[in-house]
Design an enzyme around this catalytic site. Structure first.
Site, PDB file in Angstrom:
ATOM      1  N   HIS A 165       0.813  -1.225   0.000  1.00  0.00           N
ATOM      2  CA  HIS A 165       0.000   0.000   0.000  1.00  0.00           C
ATOM      3  C   HIS A 165       0.845   1.273   0.000  1.00  0.00           C
ATOM      4  O   HIS A 165       0.348   2.354  -0.365  1.00  0.00           O
ATOM      5  CB  HIS A 165      -0.943  -0.015   1.201  1.00  0.00           C
ATOM      6  CG  HIS A 165      -2.179   0.824   1.042  1.00  0.00           C
ATOM      7  ND1 HIS A 165      -2.263   1.895   0.176  1.00  0.00           N
ATOM      8  CD2 HIS A 165      -3.394   0.748   1.647  1.00  0.00           C
ATOM      9  CE1 HIS A 165      -3.469   2.444   0.260  1.00  0.00           C
ATOM     10  NE2 HIS A 165      -4.172   1.768   1.138  1.00  0.00           N
ATOM     11  N   ASP A 380     -10.845  -3.740 -17.798  1.00  0.00           N
ATOM     12  CA  ASP A 380     -11.175  -4.689 -18.867  1.00  0.00           C
ATOM     13  C   ASP A 380      -9.886  -5.226 -19.484  1.00  0.00           C
ATOM     14  O   ASP A 380      -9.120  -4.474 -20.088  1.00  0.00           O
ATOM     15  CB  ASP A 380     -12.036  -3.972 -19.922  1.00  0.00           C
ATOM     16  CG  ASP A 380     -12.470  -4.879 -21.064  1.00  0.00           C
ATOM     17  OD1 ASP A 380     -12.056  -6.049 -21.114  1.00  0.00           O
ATOM     18  OD2 ASP A 380     -13.215  -4.376 -21.929  1.00  0.00           O
TER      19      ASP A 380
END
Length: 460
Positions: A165, A380
Protein backbone atom coordinates in the site's frame (compact mmCIF):
# COMPACT_ATOMS: atom_id res chain seq x y z
CA UNK A 1 -25.70 -25.72 -5.01
CA UNK A 2 -23.84 -24.89 -1.80
CA UNK A 3 -24.24 -21.30 -0.55
CA UNK A 4 -21.15 -19.18 -1.37
CA UNK A 5 -20.17 -18.86 2.29
CA UNK A 6 -19.69 -22.64 2.51
CA UNK A 7 -18.28 -23.11 -1.00
CA UNK A 8 -15.09 -25.19 -1.04
CA UNK A 9 -12.98 -25.83 -4.12
CA UNK A 10 -9.48 -26.82 -5.13
CA UNK A 11 -6.96 -24.55 -6.82
CA UNK A 12 -4.01 -25.93 -8.74
CA UNK A 13 -1.25 -23.32 -8.89
CA UNK A 14 1.83 -23.20 -11.06
CA UNK A 15 5.06 -22.19 -9.36
CA UNK A 16 5.24 -18.42 -8.68
CA UNK A 17 7.37 -16.50 -11.18
CA UNK A 18 8.71 -12.97 -11.49
CA UNK A 19 7.43 -10.86 -14.37
CA UNK A 20 9.98 -8.21 -15.35
CA UNK A 21 9.43 -5.19 -17.62
CA UNK A 22 9.41 -6.13 -21.31
CA UNK A 23 12.24 -3.66 -22.01
CA UNK A 24 15.24 -2.41 -20.00
CA UNK A 25 14.30 0.23 -17.42
CA UNK A 26 16.42 2.68 -15.39
CA UNK A 27 18.22 1.47 -12.28
CA UNK A 28 17.68 4.28 -9.81
CA UNK A 29 16.37 5.11 -6.35
CA UNK A 30 12.99 6.85 -6.12
CA UNK A 31 11.97 8.14 -2.67
CA UNK A 32 8.36 7.71 -1.66
CA UNK A 33 6.43 10.71 -0.43
CA UNK A 34 6.00 11.42 3.26
CA UNK A 35 2.34 10.49 2.86
CA UNK A 36 3.25 7.14 1.27
CA UNK A 37 5.60 5.82 3.91
CA UNK A 38 3.59 6.40 7.08
CA UNK A 39 3.21 3.37 9.34
CA UNK A 40 -0.51 2.97 8.62
CA UNK A 41 0.20 2.16 4.95
CA UNK A 42 2.98 -0.35 5.50
CA UNK A 43 0.94 -3.44 4.70
CA UNK A 44 -0.26 -5.50 1.74
CA UNK A 45 -3.82 -4.90 0.51
CA UNK A 46 -5.68 -7.45 -1.69
CA UNK A 47 -8.00 -6.68 -4.60
CA UNK A 48 -10.05 -9.22 -6.55
CA UNK A 49 -11.79 -9.11 -9.95
CA UNK A 50 -14.24 -11.76 -11.29
CA UNK A 51 -14.66 -12.05 -15.06
CA UNK A 52 -17.30 -14.00 -16.96
CA UNK A 53 -16.66 -16.24 -19.95
CA UNK A 54 -16.73 -14.30 -23.23
CA UNK A 55 -17.32 -16.47 -26.33
CA UNK A 56 -15.52 -13.87 -28.43
CA UNK A 57 -12.32 -14.62 -26.46
CA UNK A 58 -12.54 -18.38 -26.93
CA UNK A 59 -9.09 -19.87 -27.41
CA UNK A 60 -7.35 -17.00 -25.60
CA UNK A 61 -5.75 -17.80 -22.26
CA UNK A 62 -6.33 -15.00 -19.70
CA UNK A 63 -3.19 -15.94 -17.77
CA UNK A 64 -1.04 -15.61 -20.89
CA UNK A 65 -2.74 -12.38 -22.01
CA UNK A 66 -2.38 -10.74 -18.60
CA UNK A 67 1.18 -11.97 -18.05
CA UNK A 68 2.30 -10.33 -21.30
CA UNK A 69 0.28 -7.17 -20.61
CA UNK A 70 1.82 -6.83 -17.15
CA UNK A 71 5.32 -7.08 -18.61
CA UNK A 72 4.55 -4.34 -21.13
CA UNK A 73 2.83 -2.08 -18.57
CA UNK A 74 5.83 -2.37 -16.24
CA UNK A 75 7.97 -0.61 -18.84
CA UNK A 76 5.98 2.53 -17.95
CA UNK A 77 5.39 1.68 -14.28
CA UNK A 78 8.89 0.31 -13.69
CA UNK A 79 9.07 1.31 -9.99
CA UNK A 80 6.56 -1.51 -9.33
CA UNK A 81 9.24 -3.95 -10.59
CA UNK A 82 11.69 -2.75 -7.92
CA UNK A 83 12.05 -3.27 -4.17
CA UNK A 84 11.55 -0.99 -1.19
CA UNK A 85 14.56 -0.02 0.91
CA UNK A 86 14.49 1.85 4.24
CA UNK A 87 16.99 4.61 4.95
CA UNK A 88 17.69 6.95 7.88
CA UNK A 89 14.65 8.19 9.84
CA UNK A 90 12.63 5.25 8.40
CA UNK A 91 12.47 6.93 5.00
CA UNK A 92 11.35 4.56 2.24
CA UNK A 93 12.61 4.59 -1.34
CA UNK A 94 12.13 2.23 -4.28
CA UNK A 95 15.27 0.77 -5.73
CA UNK A 96 14.25 0.31 -9.36
CA UNK A 97 15.98 -3.03 -9.88
CA UNK A 98 13.75 -4.38 -12.64
CA UNK A 99 13.42 -7.68 -10.73
CA UNK A 100 9.70 -7.76 -11.44
CA UNK A 101 6.40 -8.48 -9.75
CA UNK A 102 5.27 -11.91 -8.59
CA UNK A 103 2.86 -13.77 -10.87
CA UNK A 104 0.93 -16.98 -10.25
CA UNK A 105 -1.02 -18.91 -12.88
CA UNK A 106 -3.74 -21.19 -11.51
CA UNK A 107 -6.85 -23.27 -12.25
CA UNK A 108 -9.85 -23.87 -9.97
CA UNK A 109 -12.44 -26.65 -10.18
CA UNK A 110 -15.34 -24.24 -9.72
CA UNK A 111 -17.55 -22.03 -11.90
CA UNK A 112 -18.33 -18.35 -11.43
CA UNK A 113 -21.99 -19.26 -10.92
CA UNK A 114 -21.10 -21.27 -7.82
CA UNK A 115 -19.93 -18.07 -6.10
CA UNK A 116 -23.56 -16.95 -6.10
CA UNK A 117 -25.47 -14.01 -7.51
CA UNK A 118 -24.26 -11.47 -4.97
CA UNK A 119 -20.50 -11.26 -5.40
CA UNK A 120 -19.14 -9.45 -2.35
CA UNK A 121 -16.66 -10.00 0.47
CA UNK A 122 -15.99 -12.31 2.21
CA UNK A 123 -15.05 -14.60 -0.69
CA UNK A 124 -14.64 -18.33 -0.06
CA UNK A 125 -11.14 -19.79 -0.23
CA UNK A 126 -9.66 -16.31 -0.66
CA UNK A 127 -6.26 -17.51 0.51
CA UNK A 128 -6.27 -19.89 -2.49
CA UNK A 129 -7.16 -17.13 -4.96
CA UNK A 130 -4.49 -14.71 -3.78
CA UNK A 131 -1.82 -17.10 -2.58
CA UNK A 132 0.74 -15.85 -0.09
CA UNK A 133 3.81 -17.11 -1.92
CA UNK A 134 6.84 -17.53 0.36
CA UNK A 135 8.90 -14.35 0.61
CA UNK A 136 6.23 -12.19 -1.01
CA UNK A 137 4.36 -10.50 1.84
CA UNK A 138 6.93 -8.24 3.48
CA UNK A 139 7.12 -4.48 3.12
CA UNK A 140 10.86 -4.22 2.49
CA UNK A 141 12.95 -6.15 -0.05
CA UNK A 142 9.91 -8.00 -1.45
CA UNK A 143 7.87 -7.82 -4.66
CA UNK A 144 5.64 -4.75 -4.60
CA UNK A 145 2.81 -6.47 -6.45
CA UNK A 146 1.57 -10.04 -6.53
CA UNK A 147 -0.90 -11.08 -9.25
CA UNK A 148 -2.72 -14.42 -9.49
CA UNK A 149 -4.88 -15.32 -12.49
CA UNK A 150 -7.13 -18.30 -11.76
CA UNK A 151 -9.02 -19.90 -14.66
CA UNK A 152 -12.50 -21.24 -13.81
CA UNK A 153 -14.30 -24.30 -15.23
CA UNK A 154 -16.91 -22.10 -16.91
CA UNK A 155 -14.36 -20.20 -19.02
CA UNK A 156 -14.33 -17.19 -16.75
CA UNK A 157 -11.42 -16.27 -14.52
CA UNK A 158 -10.42 -14.45 -11.35
CA UNK A 159 -7.76 -11.75 -11.32
CA UNK A 160 -6.42 -11.22 -7.80
CA UNK A 161 -3.82 -8.62 -6.91
CA UNK A 162 -1.99 -7.79 -3.70
CA UNK A 163 -0.37 -4.37 -3.44
CA UNK A 164 2.20 -2.93 -1.07
CA UNK A 165 0.00 0.00 0.00
CA UNK A 166 2.93 2.42 0.37
CA UNK A 167 3.14 2.50 -3.44
CA UNK A 168 -0.40 3.52 -4.41
CA UNK A 169 -3.90 4.29 -3.24
CA UNK A 170 -7.09 3.02 -4.93
CA UNK A 171 -7.11 5.59 -7.79
CA UNK A 172 -3.41 4.97 -8.43
CA UNK A 173 -3.84 1.20 -8.47
CA UNK A 174 -6.84 1.38 -10.81
CA UNK A 175 -4.78 3.60 -13.11
CA UNK A 176 -2.12 0.87 -13.30
CA UNK A 177 -4.71 -1.89 -13.78
CA UNK A 178 -6.31 0.07 -16.63
CA UNK A 179 -2.88 0.41 -18.21
CA UNK A 180 -2.52 -3.38 -18.06
CA UNK A 181 -5.95 -3.67 -19.67
CA UNK A 182 -4.92 -1.33 -22.47
CA UNK A 183 -1.76 -3.37 -23.07
CA UNK A 184 -3.94 -6.51 -23.20
CA UNK A 185 -6.00 -4.80 -25.92
CA UNK A 186 -2.84 -4.22 -27.97
CA UNK A 187 -2.12 -0.57 -27.16
CA UNK A 188 1.52 0.49 -27.29
CA UNK A 189 1.33 2.90 -24.37
CA UNK A 190 -1.19 3.69 -21.62
CA UNK A 191 -3.67 6.48 -22.35
CA UNK A 192 -2.75 8.09 -19.00
CA UNK A 193 1.02 8.31 -18.61
CA UNK A 194 2.20 7.58 -15.06
CA UNK A 195 3.52 10.49 -13.00
CA UNK A 196 5.91 9.82 -10.10
CA UNK A 197 6.60 13.29 -8.60
CA UNK A 198 6.31 12.04 -5.01
CA UNK A 199 8.06 15.22 -3.90
CA UNK A 200 4.69 16.97 -4.31
CA UNK A 201 3.52 15.21 -1.14
CA UNK A 202 6.78 15.35 0.79
CA UNK A 203 7.57 17.45 3.84
CA UNK A 204 8.59 21.08 3.60
CA UNK A 205 12.00 22.36 4.61
CA UNK A 206 11.86 23.04 7.47
CA UNK A 207 8.80 20.92 8.36
CA UNK A 208 6.09 22.72 10.33
CA UNK A 209 2.76 21.34 11.54
CA UNK A 210 0.13 23.99 10.89
CA UNK A 211 -3.10 21.97 11.26
CA UNK A 212 -4.62 19.72 13.90
CA UNK A 213 -4.16 16.01 13.12
CA UNK A 214 -6.03 14.25 15.93
CA UNK A 215 -6.04 10.99 13.97
CA UNK A 216 -2.41 10.53 15.05
CA UNK A 217 -2.96 11.25 18.74
CA UNK A 218 -1.46 8.74 21.15
CA UNK A 219 -4.57 7.33 22.81
CA UNK A 220 -4.08 4.80 25.65
CA UNK A 221 -6.50 1.90 25.68
CA UNK A 222 -7.39 2.52 29.30
CA UNK A 223 -10.36 0.15 29.44
CA UNK A 224 -9.34 -2.58 26.99
CA UNK A 225 -11.76 -1.49 24.27
CA UNK A 226 -9.92 -3.09 21.35
CA UNK A 227 -12.44 -5.46 19.76
CA UNK A 228 -11.62 -9.13 20.47
CA UNK A 229 -10.79 -11.25 17.44
CA UNK A 230 -12.66 -14.37 18.55
CA UNK A 231 -16.32 -15.06 17.75
CA UNK A 232 -16.33 -12.54 14.90
CA UNK A 233 -19.31 -12.32 12.55
CA UNK A 234 -19.30 -10.79 9.08
CA UNK A 235 -22.40 -9.07 7.65
CA UNK A 236 -22.70 -7.20 4.38
CA UNK A 237 -25.36 -4.47 4.36
CA UNK A 238 -26.93 -3.05 1.20
CA UNK A 239 -27.92 0.61 0.96
CA UNK A 240 -30.00 1.53 -2.05
CA UNK A 241 -31.98 4.68 -2.81
CA UNK A 242 -34.75 3.89 -0.30
CA UNK A 243 -32.30 3.22 2.54
CA UNK A 244 -30.37 6.44 1.90
CA UNK A 245 -33.65 8.38 1.68
CA UNK A 246 -34.76 6.91 5.02
CA UNK A 247 -31.49 8.02 6.63
CA UNK A 248 -31.79 11.53 5.19
CA UNK A 249 -35.19 11.89 6.86
CA UNK A 250 -33.40 11.52 10.20
CA UNK A 251 -31.14 14.50 9.46
CA UNK A 252 -32.19 18.05 10.37
CA UNK A 253 -33.52 20.02 7.35
CA UNK A 254 -30.37 22.11 6.89
CA UNK A 255 -28.23 18.95 6.56
CA UNK A 256 -30.41 16.88 4.22
CA UNK A 257 -28.42 17.99 1.18
CA UNK A 258 -25.34 16.21 2.56
CA UNK A 259 -23.56 13.61 0.47
CA UNK A 260 -24.44 9.91 0.55
CA UNK A 261 -21.01 9.25 2.06
CA UNK A 262 -21.64 11.68 4.91
CA UNK A 263 -25.09 10.42 5.89
CA UNK A 264 -24.07 6.77 5.60
CA UNK A 265 -20.90 7.32 7.64
CA UNK A 266 -22.78 9.14 10.38
CA UNK A 267 -25.32 6.32 10.54
CA UNK A 268 -22.76 3.51 10.69
CA UNK A 269 -20.61 5.29 13.28
CA UNK A 270 -23.60 5.75 15.58
CA UNK A 271 -24.92 2.19 15.08
CA UNK A 272 -21.52 0.62 15.59
CA UNK A 273 -20.88 2.64 18.76
CA UNK A 274 -24.21 1.53 20.22
CA UNK A 275 -23.35 -2.05 19.26
CA UNK A 276 -19.92 -2.25 20.92
CA UNK A 277 -21.13 -0.57 24.14
CA UNK A 278 -18.07 1.51 25.10
CA UNK A 279 -17.91 3.43 28.36
CA UNK A 280 -20.20 6.48 27.81
CA UNK A 281 -17.47 8.77 29.16
CA UNK A 282 -14.81 7.50 26.72
CA UNK A 283 -14.18 9.17 23.36
CA UNK A 284 -14.91 7.24 20.16
CA UNK A 285 -13.57 8.15 16.74
CA UNK A 286 -14.38 7.73 13.08
CA UNK A 287 -11.77 8.18 10.36
CA UNK A 288 -12.99 9.13 6.88
CA UNK A 289 -10.49 8.49 4.10
CA UNK A 290 -10.56 11.60 1.89
CA UNK A 291 -9.02 11.79 -1.59
CA UNK A 292 -6.95 15.00 -1.65
CA UNK A 293 -6.01 15.05 -5.35
CA UNK A 294 -8.24 18.04 -6.04
CA UNK A 295 -7.41 19.88 -2.81
CA UNK A 296 -4.12 21.35 -4.06
CA UNK A 297 -3.61 24.51 -6.10
CA UNK A 298 -2.60 23.53 -8.68
CA UNK A 299 -4.16 20.04 -8.35
CA UNK A 300 -2.01 16.90 -8.22
CA UNK A 301 -1.26 16.13 -11.88
CA UNK A 302 -3.30 13.59 -13.80
CA UNK A 303 -1.36 10.32 -13.83
CA UNK A 304 -0.01 10.59 -10.26
CA UNK A 305 -0.30 7.11 -8.77
CA UNK A 306 1.01 7.58 -5.24
CA UNK A 307 -1.07 7.83 -2.10
CA UNK A 308 -2.90 11.14 -2.10
CA UNK A 309 -5.40 10.92 0.73
CA UNK A 310 -5.77 11.80 4.38
CA UNK A 311 -7.29 10.17 7.46
CA UNK A 312 -9.31 13.04 9.04
CA UNK A 313 -11.05 12.03 12.25
CA UNK A 314 -14.28 12.98 14.02
CA UNK A 315 -14.32 12.52 17.80
CA UNK A 316 -17.19 12.35 20.27
CA UNK A 317 -17.96 11.09 23.72
CA UNK A 318 -19.59 7.69 23.26
CA UNK A 319 -22.61 8.64 25.36
CA UNK A 320 -23.23 11.86 23.43
CA UNK A 321 -22.96 10.04 20.09
CA UNK A 322 -25.45 7.35 21.11
CA UNK A 323 -27.97 9.66 22.81
CA UNK A 324 -28.05 12.51 20.30
CA UNK A 325 -30.03 12.37 17.03
CA UNK A 326 -28.37 11.68 13.68
CA UNK A 327 -27.64 15.35 13.01
CA UNK A 328 -25.03 15.40 15.77
CA UNK A 329 -22.89 12.68 14.16
CA UNK A 330 -23.51 14.12 10.70
CA UNK A 331 -22.15 17.55 11.69
CA UNK A 332 -18.98 15.96 13.06
CA UNK A 333 -18.42 13.84 9.95
CA UNK A 334 -18.93 16.81 7.61
CA UNK A 335 -16.46 18.93 9.55
CA UNK A 336 -13.79 16.20 9.59
CA UNK A 337 -14.13 15.69 5.85
CA UNK A 338 -13.98 19.43 5.14
CA UNK A 339 -10.81 19.82 7.22
CA UNK A 340 -8.77 18.31 4.36
CA UNK A 341 -7.16 21.09 2.29
CA UNK A 342 -3.87 21.50 0.49
CA UNK A 343 -2.39 23.05 3.62
CA UNK A 344 -3.69 20.14 5.70
CA UNK A 345 -1.84 17.69 3.43
CA UNK A 346 1.41 19.68 3.63
CA UNK A 347 1.07 19.84 7.40
CA UNK A 348 0.43 16.08 7.49
CA UNK A 349 3.61 15.35 5.52
CA UNK A 350 5.55 17.56 7.94
CA UNK A 351 4.06 15.73 10.94
CA UNK A 352 5.22 12.39 9.51
CA UNK A 353 8.81 13.61 9.39
CA UNK A 354 8.73 15.25 12.82
CA UNK A 355 7.02 12.37 14.65
CA UNK A 356 8.62 9.31 13.04
CA UNK A 357 5.84 8.36 10.59
CA UNK A 358 3.26 7.24 13.20
CA UNK A 359 0.27 4.95 12.71
CA UNK A 360 -3.17 6.51 13.07
CA UNK A 361 -4.76 5.49 16.36
CA UNK A 362 -7.04 2.44 16.33
CA UNK A 363 -8.21 2.73 19.94
CA UNK A 364 -12.02 3.16 19.89
CA UNK A 365 -11.71 4.05 16.20
CA UNK A 366 -13.77 3.03 13.18
CA UNK A 367 -12.42 3.75 9.68
CA UNK A 368 -14.39 3.92 6.43
CA UNK A 369 -13.07 4.01 2.87
CA UNK A 370 -15.34 4.76 -0.09
CA UNK A 371 -14.27 2.91 -3.25
CA UNK A 372 -17.57 3.33 -5.11
CA UNK A 373 -15.94 5.71 -7.60
CA UNK A 374 -12.50 4.07 -7.81
CA UNK A 375 -13.38 2.18 -11.00
CA UNK A 376 -12.22 -1.33 -10.13
CA UNK A 377 -15.24 -2.86 -11.85
CA UNK A 378 -14.46 -1.06 -15.12
CA UNK A 379 -11.04 -2.67 -15.62
CA UNK A 380 -11.18 -4.69 -18.87
CA UNK A 381 -8.48 -7.18 -19.92
CA UNK A 382 -10.42 -8.16 -23.05
CA UNK A 383 -13.26 -10.10 -21.38
CA UNK A 384 -15.37 -7.04 -20.62
CA UNK A 385 -15.98 -5.33 -17.30
CA UNK A 386 -15.70 -7.29 -14.08
CA UNK A 387 -18.70 -9.06 -12.58
CA UNK A 388 -17.18 -7.84 -9.32
CA UNK A 389 -14.14 -5.64 -8.92
CA UNK A 390 -12.75 -4.20 -5.72
CA UNK A 391 -11.56 -5.06 -2.22
CA UNK A 392 -10.99 -8.74 -1.58
CA UNK A 393 -11.74 -8.33 2.13
CA UNK A 394 -14.34 -6.34 3.98
CA UNK A 395 -11.88 -4.45 6.18
CA UNK A 396 -8.84 -2.23 5.74
CA UNK A 397 -5.48 -3.29 7.10
CA UNK A 398 -4.71 -6.15 9.43
CA UNK A 399 -7.11 -5.46 12.31
CA UNK A 400 -10.60 -7.00 11.85
CA UNK A 401 -13.54 -4.91 12.97
CA UNK A 402 -11.77 -1.56 12.77
CA UNK A 403 -12.59 -0.60 9.18
CA UNK A 404 -15.04 -1.05 6.30
CA UNK A 405 -15.13 -0.32 2.58
CA UNK A 406 -18.09 1.20 0.75
CA UNK A 407 -18.35 -0.98 -2.38
CA UNK A 408 -20.56 -0.34 -5.45
CA UNK A 409 -23.16 -3.08 -5.84
CA UNK A 410 -26.15 -4.05 -7.96
CA UNK A 411 -28.86 -6.06 -6.21
CA UNK A 412 -30.67 -9.08 -7.66
CA UNK A 413 -33.49 -6.70 -8.59
CA UNK A 414 -31.07 -4.57 -10.62
CA UNK A 415 -30.92 -1.71 -8.11
CA UNK A 416 -27.62 0.13 -7.86
CA UNK A 417 -26.40 0.89 -4.37
CA UNK A 418 -23.59 0.45 -1.88
CA UNK A 419 -22.68 -2.68 0.05
CA UNK A 420 -20.81 -2.26 3.34
CA UNK A 421 -19.11 -5.29 4.91
CA UNK A 422 -18.98 -5.06 8.71
CA UNK A 423 -17.06 -7.36 11.08
CA UNK A 424 -18.00 -7.46 14.76
CA UNK A 425 -18.25 -9.98 17.61
CA UNK A 426 -21.53 -11.91 17.34
CA UNK A 427 -23.38 -10.19 20.23
CA UNK A 428 -22.35 -6.73 18.99
CA UNK A 429 -23.50 -7.63 15.47
CA UNK A 430 -26.97 -8.48 16.78
CA UNK A 431 -27.17 -5.06 18.44
CA UNK A 432 -25.85 -3.36 15.28
CA UNK A 433 -28.52 -5.02 13.10
CA UNK A 434 -31.29 -4.08 15.53
CA UNK A 435 -30.20 -0.44 15.73
CA UNK A 436 -29.76 -0.10 11.96
CA UNK A 437 -33.19 -1.60 11.28
CA UNK A 438 -34.69 0.80 13.81
CA UNK A 439 -33.07 3.79 12.10
CA UNK A 440 -34.27 2.70 8.68
CA UNK A 441 -37.92 2.48 9.71
CA UNK A 442 -40.21 5.32 8.67
CA UNK A 443 -40.18 8.39 10.93
CA UNK A 444 -43.40 9.08 12.82
CA UNK A 445 -46.14 10.28 10.48
CA UNK A 446 -44.39 9.09 7.32
CA UNK A 447 -45.71 5.84 5.89
CA UNK A 448 -43.98 6.04 2.52
CA UNK A 449 -40.60 4.61 3.43
CA UNK A 450 -39.84 0.94 3.61
CA UNK A 451 -36.84 -1.06 4.73
CA UNK A 452 -35.24 -3.21 2.06
CA UNK A 453 -31.85 -3.67 3.69
CA UNK A 454 -30.48 -7.17 3.29
CA UNK A 455 -27.46 -8.67 4.96
CA UNK A 456 -25.57 -11.89 4.41
CA UNK A 457 -23.98 -13.32 7.51
CA UNK A 458 -21.12 -15.77 7.70
CA UNK A 459 -18.72 -16.60 10.50
CA UNK A 460 -15.11 -15.59 10.01
Amino acid sequence: MAPPSSLVFKVHRHAPELIAPAKPTPHEFKPLSDIDDQEGLRFQIPVIQFYRCDPAMRGRDPAKVIREALSRALVFYYPFAGRLREGPARKLAVECTGEGIMFIEADADVTLEQFGDDLQPPFPCLEELVFNAPGSDGVLDCPLLLVQVTRLKCGGFIFALRLNHTMSDAPGLVQFMNAVGEMAHGERAPSIRPVWQRELLSARDPPRVTCIHSEYDEVPDTKNTIIPLDDMTHCSFFFGASEIAALRRLAPPHLRSCSTFEILTACLWRCRTIAIQPDPEEDVRIICIVNARGKFDPPIPNGYYGNAFAFPVAISGAGKLCQNPMGYALELVKKAKNDVTGEYMKSLADLMVLKGRPHFTVVRTYLVSDVTRAGFGDVDFGWGKAAYGGPAKGGVGAIPGVASFYIPFKSKQGENGIVVPICLPAPAMERFVAELDSMLKSPPGDNTAKTSTFFITSSL
